[in-house]
Each structure stands twice: as structure tokens, then as C-alpha cells.
Write a protein that holds these residues in place. Structure first.
Motif, short mmCIF file in Angstrom:
data_model
loop_
_atom_site.label_atom_id
_atom_site.label_comp_id
_atom_site.label_asym_id
_atom_site.label_seq_id
_atom_site.Cartn_x
_atom_site.Cartn_y
_atom_site.Cartn_z
N ASP B 79 0.83 -1.20 0.00
CA ASP B 79 0.00 0.00 0.00
C ASP B 79 0.87 1.25 0.00
N GLN B 137 -6.33 -1.92 2.69
CA GLN B 137 -5.89 -0.61 2.22
C GLN B 137 -5.21 -0.73 0.86
N ALA B 138 -4.42 -1.77 0.70
CA ALA B 138 -3.74 -1.95 -0.59
C ALA B 138 -4.76 -2.22 -1.69
N THR B 141 -6.26 1.01 -2.75
CA THR B 141 -5.33 1.75 -3.61
C THR B 141 -5.30 1.16 -5.01
#
Lengths: 484, 463
Positions: B79, B137-138, B141
Motif C-alpha cells: 500500500d 488498504q492496498a 489503492t
């Protein structure tokens, strides 16, 4: 601002000639790089760069000859050649840096590629200004000594053998180092800055201990020339201290009048000089350290901070404490400066941007970290023997060790004594005592000054420090320590 | 970060500290760029030649390509790739695309591809519970919202048996992950926020923080109703804090109060803004210095009152309205600038250009106020030379469509050698201010992308 990224150094591979050279010879290779060789390396580096922009090369090229011994036996006699080469590339404000110890094409090329790759991840600056380079002159202290540079391995071995003899004859153990070095340091950039200053240095330190490990004596000094120091006297001092430290007694910790020998004074005072923020004017104005004023944006400049008999200054031309007259990172000259004059804080260090913005000056005032602490002119000085004679009850301290800063505001430090501690009673040294842990501040100590001595050069490798012995009141020893 | 002389006038010493550190650092950067020593040159001279760095620097490979980051061992590291990748992408663009887009903050495709390539080695099934948040979260993204939600669901299952506070903290982190995404995912964030609210008063601290974060996103969009709703919810949760939690979260509570004061100022109700800060001082006792700093209220003092006029010794580009600012009959935007850290203003200048492009013909007047410092960039110069250089920099080099008001400073020296102005005009300045056609101050703000929507809407309403 674009910060720099440093790539790891590559393994060294360049064979270097072992033949010593004289500064005056126009040698093409030798113990360290000459001015011409540094310039040639710089020109090759510039020729290999890509993308234009600015290039700066910092070169530390050193020959170091050491002789080390331990437990009264020669341990190693060595000749070491060190090359540290840092290449900084800046293109449109984005900077990258790499270090190497190679000067062949492959090594330099790799370092340049590392630096130029590092800057590709830094933000560029939108603007640049065409501004002509204007150099500033530097002072020229004498920092080179041919006999020191020529002091080879055999001579070092002979010297160390003589230094060990006294302890060996008494059945004591000694350990120490004698090191000579010749440096060729250069700071060169594509704007026109060219600084090259060859120096020599000698370090001598020695510890003597009894086989039981309960008594220890130490002495040491560093200078630029062997003729400026007396290794034989150092050895005798260390031996004498060890002998006189036999069978130390335990004494109650507490507050004592102490006589700090010069090395101990420097050990306690160094946190003021070495902490990068204590003498940095912008940091001080933000409230850091003992020189901060009563409100943000102010310092104690103009106020008395130490005993009125003291002076604290830095001068590259100091006859006993000369040092390289410029900052070896970016070439800013060091000028003589009185940081504290008769106890009153006069100056703090700053970079050029601060000088322009806050002081309407166009020169930086960097902190060289070499200094002289002494009695102000006209102030009477005393000797250690006289200080002892004037002490009803006190302690004589050789040096301090493990000094850690606890509180930057007050400069409260802690550490312990070592290598020689004696009780003084009725004007005489009566017995050796066991070491203490102390908790004190140089600001407090140097405001409780009773006597001050003649300053002398002490042992601070890489720096030139000249400090006096002092007698101070109410020095706080908080506990006994296991240190020897 | 901008740093100007009026930072000294604020009641936030932390801002002053940041100001001096950043200004020293950035000026050191300028000095390092040159890498040489200058001597004093007090002669008047033509403005220095300024160059715009138009040519982007290519990477060694000549293009910015996705990277697999094969050495990374955790999803969170993947991330973080976005920071490096976006920095690489934006670093060489000119002139004001050096900074992220105003709203939305969408990542570049190459960034998304890089993160995707990195996390392709991970899966929800094989990722430890402690790494599931990073994985989610990654995925966000990497523009994979379904997988992100699956990761977060797996995380919640993993903490299902934890304490209420533990689960609340995880839910807050998930809400924050959605709000930190580019663009922020408000609907998904609100979905998890509902679950967080359901945990009740034992999750008061986490609820306060989560609602405050959502309120911040609403402020960036100038979505006043959402902004108000979320701050109300945040304050409700704040009032449910008990005992030690009240003390522990006092700074965060102060931030909620201050954000509410900002909202009231946005709504044109300066007295209410000041009243909220007074309430905060009464309720957040004992009032720690750090908390008191957060509640500093100079930015609201002049709202709703006649704006003092700008004092200057030199005026440039005044147009037909002369050298009176604020100009009666126009909407005025007054902004203080400084050359102490010129790079820090690029984002603001981008906002100014867009404002003037949109509203310049409709009656918006932007005035930049600056005073001489006794030097220009790396040299000491006489004041007249500095004035000329300043004019050249803002009007000829940057070509800003603004009026320039320059105060030629008469510098005195303190006993310790520090320079200070003998006379300092414009002491009323506590932030960039919007003034209506009748000369009344309507909003004090910061000129940056986070506040651009608010600035635009206020100006629009006043025109």
C-alpha cells in the motif's frame, strides 16, 4: 527542500602504494590523494555524470599508521589507507548522494549512477537562479608536520615498546594506542569551490591497570604534530596514576569540592559542543537547550551563562588548538569566534539562510566543535597542585566516562568517574577512592567555579580541544560505581 | 508548509516552530542547491535571472513503469508503494501539477498497476489477521473495492470475540481506510461507521474520531450539511467519554470543537465560532497548554467586521481601482506571502490562478501582501532592489494575475543582533481572508487544495 539519499559504499578494490610521500613531492600516487589527484578524480567524475546540474565531491583520503597494545603485549602495528569519496548530484533541486572508496572508473561510475538514481525519487525545485559563485577566503593554520607523517611502523613499534616498559617492570598491565595519520581532504564542486587542506595528526592514549583490575590510570592527548606531545610523560602519568590508585577505599557519595583535570572538564563540557542543537541559534530560539531565552524567539545572548572568569572560543589559528579552517561538507569557512566571553554568551552557530533572514548578514557561523575553554585575559590561574593545597576536603578526578545527557534544558548529565580518583583532605591527597556515578550539569559546574588553571590540549580524536583544570564546589556524586 | 512573518502573530507556537524548522530546512535546500559561499553585494542590480525547470528528468529507464516490489513481505508495504509512485509521477511536471489534484485525489494508473502487481502475491486466506487491514488498504489503492471489503470483513471476523474497544478501534481504522482512499469512499465508510455507532458509549472515543474524520472529508468538499451532521455526531460521542478517557482524548476533543468553530465561521457566524471555543475551554479542564494551543481563536476575531485596509509602500498591478485594498464594490481575497520558503506557496498559487480564471471577470480581486526582508534569495540587497526583485518574481516570472502590495520594511536590530521591523503594518492578518463587496471580512482560511472548495463556494456566494 530535496534531501539526499546515500547509497551504500562499494567494496574497495584499488591497490594503493605503500611508499610514503612527502607533501612537497609531486607524487602521482601515495599514502593519500594529493591536491592534483583530488582534482583529477573530480574531473573524471564530472566527465562521467549525466543530465547536467551540479556536482560536489567530498574526499577524505587518509593514511593512518597505528600501533596498539594490550596486556603489555604488542597487539597490532598497522598501516591503513582509507578513502571516502562522497558524490552529491543535484539536478533542478533534486539531490542524490552516494559514497564509495574506489577511484577506478567502475567504482566511480557505480557511485555516480547510484547518486543520479537516488535523485530521481526526490522532488525537483521549480526555480533556479543564475547567481555567480563568489569564493570566501579561509585561514591557513599550520596542521602539517613532516616528521609525524614520516613516523613509520618501526618507529612506532620502538616507541610503544618504550611506553610499555615502565608498567611491565612494575608487573602491571598496560594497553593503548599510538596513531599517526596524514589526511588529504578535498571539497570541490562544479560552481568553482575548491578546498584542499592536508593535515597530519597524532593520537596517544594509554591505560595502566593492576592485574587484579582494581586500579587504573590513564593519560592521552592528540595533536597535529608528534613534537607537540610527549608520549613518555603520558606513559609515566598513566603508570603513576595506576600505582597511586592501588587499594581504593569506598567513600560516601554526596556533594564534594572537586578538582577536575582537563580531560574531565572536556568530558563534561562536550555535550554542549557536540549536541547539534545546543549551540544552533535557530534551535535555541525555539527553546532548546540551556541558552534559550525566557520566551520563544529569544536566546540568552548578552546574558551571563557561565562564571565571569571563563572564555569559550573557537579559532582555527589557535596555537594549541588549530583545526581545518572550513566545514568539510560544503566548504563554509570557520572564523575565530568567541562563543562565551567572560561568562556572557556572545554568539551561537547558524547557517547562511538564518544569517540572511534573521540577522541581515551574509555569512554563516558554523560550529567547528573544536574549541578552547580558558580563563579570560587578566584572570589569575592556578595549578592542580595549588588547587589541591587549597582544598580542605575534596576529590581529584582524572576523567569522566559514559557521559549521557539527561535534560537538554539544564544540560544535566550523568556518567561515572574512572582511571584515577583520589580523596583530598587538608590540602593533601590522602587516598585513592572507588569510582562514583555523577549527576551534574556543565552549566551548574562552571557557575560554581573556585579556581581555574592553565588550559592544555587533551584527547579528542578528530577535534582540537584545549581546556583547563578547574576546582568547583558542590559537585554531585550520586552513587558508587563499578567502574575502574 | 508556508511560513510567513505573521506566523509569529498566531497563538500556536507549534506553527511557529514548524515555520522556523521548515523555513530553515527549505532555505538550506536552496543553499545546498547552489553549494557555494556568497559575499555581501549591496549594489542595486537587475532582477536575478530566474529559470523555470521545464524539462522533466527521466528515470534511468526513460519511463515510469510499474514495479513488482518483490522484496516486500507485507500487504501494508504494498500500500505504501503509492507514495513512492505518485511522487515519481508528479515530480517532474510543471508548473503547478507538482501537487495532487484538488479533489478526488485519484492515483495515476501506473500507481494502481504497481500496487496491484505487489499485492497479487497475497490473498485474504493466507494473510495473517494482523495484516488484513493493510491488505484492505492496498486493495483500495489498487482500485479493487470488492476485495478490499472482503479483507475488511475477514478482519472483523477475526476480532469478533475481542472487547468492545478492540472492535471499535478496528472499525475506526476501516472507516479511516475508506476515507483515506483516493477518491474517498464515503458510502462504504458510512456503512462501517453505522456498525461503529452501534457499539454505543463504550466506543465513544472511536466514534468521535471516525465522525470527525468524515467531517474533514466533508469540509474538503464544502458539503456543509454533511459537515454539520458529522461534527454533531462527533460531539455527541465526545460527551459520552468518561473518566480517564476524557483526559486522554482532550486534544482530540479540542480538535472537534475547533472544527465546529470552523464550520460556524464558514456559515458566517463568527460569534458562534468564538462561543464554541469558550465552551471548549470551560469543558476541557484542566486546560493543558497543548489543548489551549488547538483552541487559539485569532482566526475568527475579525469575521463579520469591517476589514482593515492593507498598508503598503509599493503597489503593483493595481488595475483601474487604484491602490486601496480591500476594494469597495469587489470581492477581495487578501493573502500574505513570503520568499522565506517560496516553494511552499506553489499549491496556493495554483488555487489563486484557478480562482482568478473563474471569478476574475466577475469581480474577484486577489491581493498578495509581502514585506521586504533585507535580502533576496541568497544575497543581501538594498530595500529598493528587493522591491524590484519581488515585483519581477510575482508578476513577470510567476505571472500571477494578482495585485501586489509590498511593504518596504524599516529594519531595526534587537540587542542580540536579530533584525525586526520597526513598524509592522497589517497586524490584523491572521490568515488569508475573503472580504465581501461591502468590506466585511467573511472567512479566514488557508489557501490550499483542501480548502479550495470552501473558498470557491464562499466567493461564489458573495459575487
Amino acid at each position: 527542500m530535496s534531501s539526499t539519499i546515500i547509497s551504500p559504499a562499494r567494496p574497495r578494490s584499488r591497490p594503493i602504494s605503500d611508499a610514503p610521500i612527502s607533501l612537497l613531492a609531486s607524487a602521482t600516487s601515495g599514502e593519500f590523494l594529493s591536491q592534483e589527484e583530488c582534482k583529477a578524480v573530480f574531473d573524471r567524475i564530472v566527465g562521467m555524470t549525466t543530465g547536467g546540474g551540479y556536482t560536489r565531491v567530498n574526499i577524505i583520503s587518509r593514511w593512518s599508521g597505528a600501533a596498539k597494545w594490550a596486556r603489555t603485549r604488542m597487539h597490532v602495528v598497522s598501516d591503513t589507507h582509507t578513502l571516502y569519496l562522497r558524490i552529491t548530484r543535484i539536478i533542478r533541486g533534486a539531490s542524490g548522494s552516494a559514497v564509495t572508496n574506489r577511484v577506478d572508473d567502475d567504482g566511480l561510475g557505480q557511485a555516480i549512477r547510484d547518486a543520479e538514481e537516488a535523485l530521481t525519487v526526490r522532488m525537483e525545485s521549480f526555480e533556479s537562479i543564475a547567481d555567480p559563485f563568489i569564493d570566501e577566503p579561509i585561514l591557513h593554520p599550520t596542521l602539517w608536520d613532516d616528521p609525524t607523517y614520516a613516523f613509520g611502523a618501526e618507529a612506532r613499534t620502538t616507541l610503544v615498546q618504550s611506553l610499555m616498559r615502565g608498567a611491565d617492570d612494575r608487573g602491571l598491565l598496560s594497553a593503548g594506542t599510538v596513531r599517526m595519520a596524514g589526511d588529504g581532504n578535498a571539497t570541490i564542486d562544479t560552481e568553482g569551490l575548491f578546498r584542499y587542506y592536508p593535515t597530519t595528526s597524532v593520537e596517544c592514549s594509554m591505560t595502566v591497570r593492576d592485574p587484579k583490575g582494581t586500579a587504573s590510570g590513564w593519560a592521552g592527548v592528540n595533536h597535529y604534530a608528534l613534537s607537540k606531545i610527549d608520549p613518555t610523560t603520558l606513559a609515566a602519568t598513566a603508570l603513576d596514576k595506576c600505582v597511586r590508585m592501588a587499594n581504593p577505599s569506598a567513600v560516601e557519595p554526596g556533594r564534594y569540592t572537586v578538582i577536575l583535570e582537563p580531560q574531565a572538564v572536556a568530558d563534561l563540557f562536550d555535550p554542549i559542543v557536540l549536541d547539534p542543537r545546543v549551540m544552533d541559534r535557530p534551535s535555541v530560539e525555539l527553546g532548546y537547550g540551556p541558552f534559550a531565552g525566557s520566551k520563544i524567539g529569544w536566546t540568552k545572548i548578552g546574558e551571563r551563562v557561565l562564571d565571569a572568569r571563563l572564555m569559550f572560543r573557537s579559532d582555527p589559528m589557535d596555537p594549541d588548538g588549530g583545526f581545518i579552517p572550513y566545514d568539510q561538507g560544503i566548504g563554509t569557512p570557520y572564523q575565530p569566534v568567541e562563543w562565551i566571553d567572560r561568562g556572557v554568551l556572545r554568539q551561537l552557530a547558524y547557517e547562511k539562510p538564518y544569517a540572511l533572514q534573521a540577522l541581515n548578514l551574509d555569512k554563516a557561523l558554523p560550529n567547528p566543535r573544536s574549541y578552547r575553554l580558558s580563563a579570560a585575559p587578566g584572570v589569575a590561574t592556578s595549578s592542580v597542585e595549588a588547587m589541591i593545597a587549597h582544598t580542605q576536603r575534596g576529590i581529584l578526578v582524572t576523567r569522566l566516562s559514559g557521559v549521557e545527557l539527561i535534560d537538554p534544558k539544564s544540560m544535566l548529565c550523568t556518567g561515572y568517574t574512572r582511571d584515577g580518583l583520589w580523596l583530598i583532605e587538608h590540602g593533601k591527597i590522602t587516598k585513592p577512592i572507588k569510582n562514583f556515578r555523577f549527576t551534574e550539569s556543565p552549566m551548574f559546574v562552571l557557575n560554581k567555579l573556585e579556581e581555574i588553571g592553565v588550559p592544555q590540549r587533551i584527547f579528542t580524536p578528530g577535534r582540537a580541544v584545549v581546556v583547563p583544570p578547574v576546582r568547583v564546589a558542590d559537585f554531585s556524586f550520586t552513587s558508587l560505581a563499578d567502574a575502574v | 508548509m508556508r511560513c510567513n512573518r505573521t506566523m509569529w502573530m498566531t497563538d500556536t507556537t507549534e506553527d511557529v516552530s514548524k515555520c522556523l524548522r521548515v523555513s530553515a530546512t527549505m532555505m538550506l535546500g536552496v543553499l545546498m542547491f547552489v553549494g557555494s559561499i556568497r559575499s555581501a553585494n549591496a549594489q542595486a542590480s537587475a532582477p536575478p535571472t530566474m529559470h523555470a525547470n521545464n524539462a522533466p528528468l527521466t528515470t534511468r529507464t526513460g519511463q515510469h513503469v510499474p514495479h513488482t516490489f518483490a522484496s516486500y513481505t507485507t500487504p501494508k508495504q504494498c500500500d505504501q508503494v503509492k507514495l513512492w509512485s505518485e511522487s515519481i509521477y508528479w515530480r517532474a511536471r510543471r508548473p503547478d501539477t507538482t501537487y495532487y489534484p484538488r479533489t478526488g485525489r485519484r492515483y495515476q494508473q501506473v500507481t494502481i498497476d504497481s500496487v496491484r502487481a505487489c499485492i497479487s502475491r497475497f490473498s485474504i486466506a493466507t494473510t495473517a489477521p494482523t495484516e488484513l487491514l493493510g491488505l484492505g488498504q492496498a486493495y483500495l489503492t489498487a482500485a479493487s473495492p470488492i476485495q478490499a471489503d472482503s479483507a475488511f470483513q475477514a478482519l472483523l471476523r477475526a476480532v469478533a470475540k475481542d472487547s468492545v474497544r478492540g472492535r471499535a478501534w478496528v472499525l475506526y481504522q476501516i472507516v479511516k481506510a475508506y476515507l483515506d482512499a483516493a477518491p474517498p469512499q464515503l458510502t462504504d465508510a458510512e456503512r462501517y461507521l453505522t456498525q461503529l455507532d452501534a457499539l454505543g458509549s463504550r466506543a465513544a472515543a472511536e466514534r468521535m474520531l471516525a465522525h470527525r474524520t468524515l467531517a474533514d472529508r466533508a469540509q474538503v468538499r464544502d458539503s456543509v450539511s454533511l459537515w454539520e451532521r458529522e461534527l454533531n455526531a462527533s460531539r455527541t460521542a465526545m460527551h459520552e467519554l468518561q473518566g480517564d478517557l476524557q483526559r486522554e482524548y482532550a486534544p482530540a476533543s479540542a480538535e472537534v470543537y475547533r472544527a465546529t468553530a470552523e464550520l460556524r465561521a464558514r456559515q458566517g457566524n463568527a460569534p458562534a465560532a468564538l462561543a464554541i471555543l469558550d465552551t471548549a475551554r470551560r469543558e476541557l479542564v484542566p486546560l493543558r497548554p497543548s489543548v489551549e494551543e488547538i483552541l487559539g481563536n485569532r482566526r475568527f476575531e475579525n469575521l463579520g467586521k469591517p476589514q482593515p485596509s492593507v498598508d503598503a509602500t509599493h503597489w503593483f498591478n493595481v488595475g483601474s481601482t487604484g491602490s486601496v485594498r480591500p476594494t469597495p464594490g469587489k470581492v477581495n481575497y487578501l493573502m500574505e506571502v513570503s520568499l522565506i520558503s517560496p516553494q511552499g506557496y506553489y499549491e496556493a498559487f495554483g488555487v489563486v490562478r484557478r480562482l482568478m480564471a473563474k471569478y476574475g471577470a466577475r469581480g474577484l480581486d486577489v491581493t498578495l501582501m509581502i514585506r521586504t526582508e533585507g535580502y533576496f534569495r541568497r544575497r543581501l540587497v538594498p530595500a529598493d532592489t528587493e522591491v524590484a526583485n519581488i515585483r519581477h518574481y510575482y508578476l513577470d516570472f510567476l505571472k500571477l494575475p494578482i495585485t501586489l502590495a509590498v511593504w518596504k520594511t524599516d529594519l531595526g536590530k534587537r540587542d542580540d543582533g536579530r533584525v525586526e521591523p520597526r513598524v509592522f503594518p497589517n497586524t490584523w492578518f491572521v490568515g488569508d481572508v475573503i472580504v465581501d463587496r461591502k468590506g466585511i471580512a467573511r472567512l479566514t482560511t488557508l489557501t490550499d487544495r483542501d480548502h479550495e472548495a470552501v473558498i470557491e463556494d464562499v466567493i461564489e456566494s458573495l459575487l
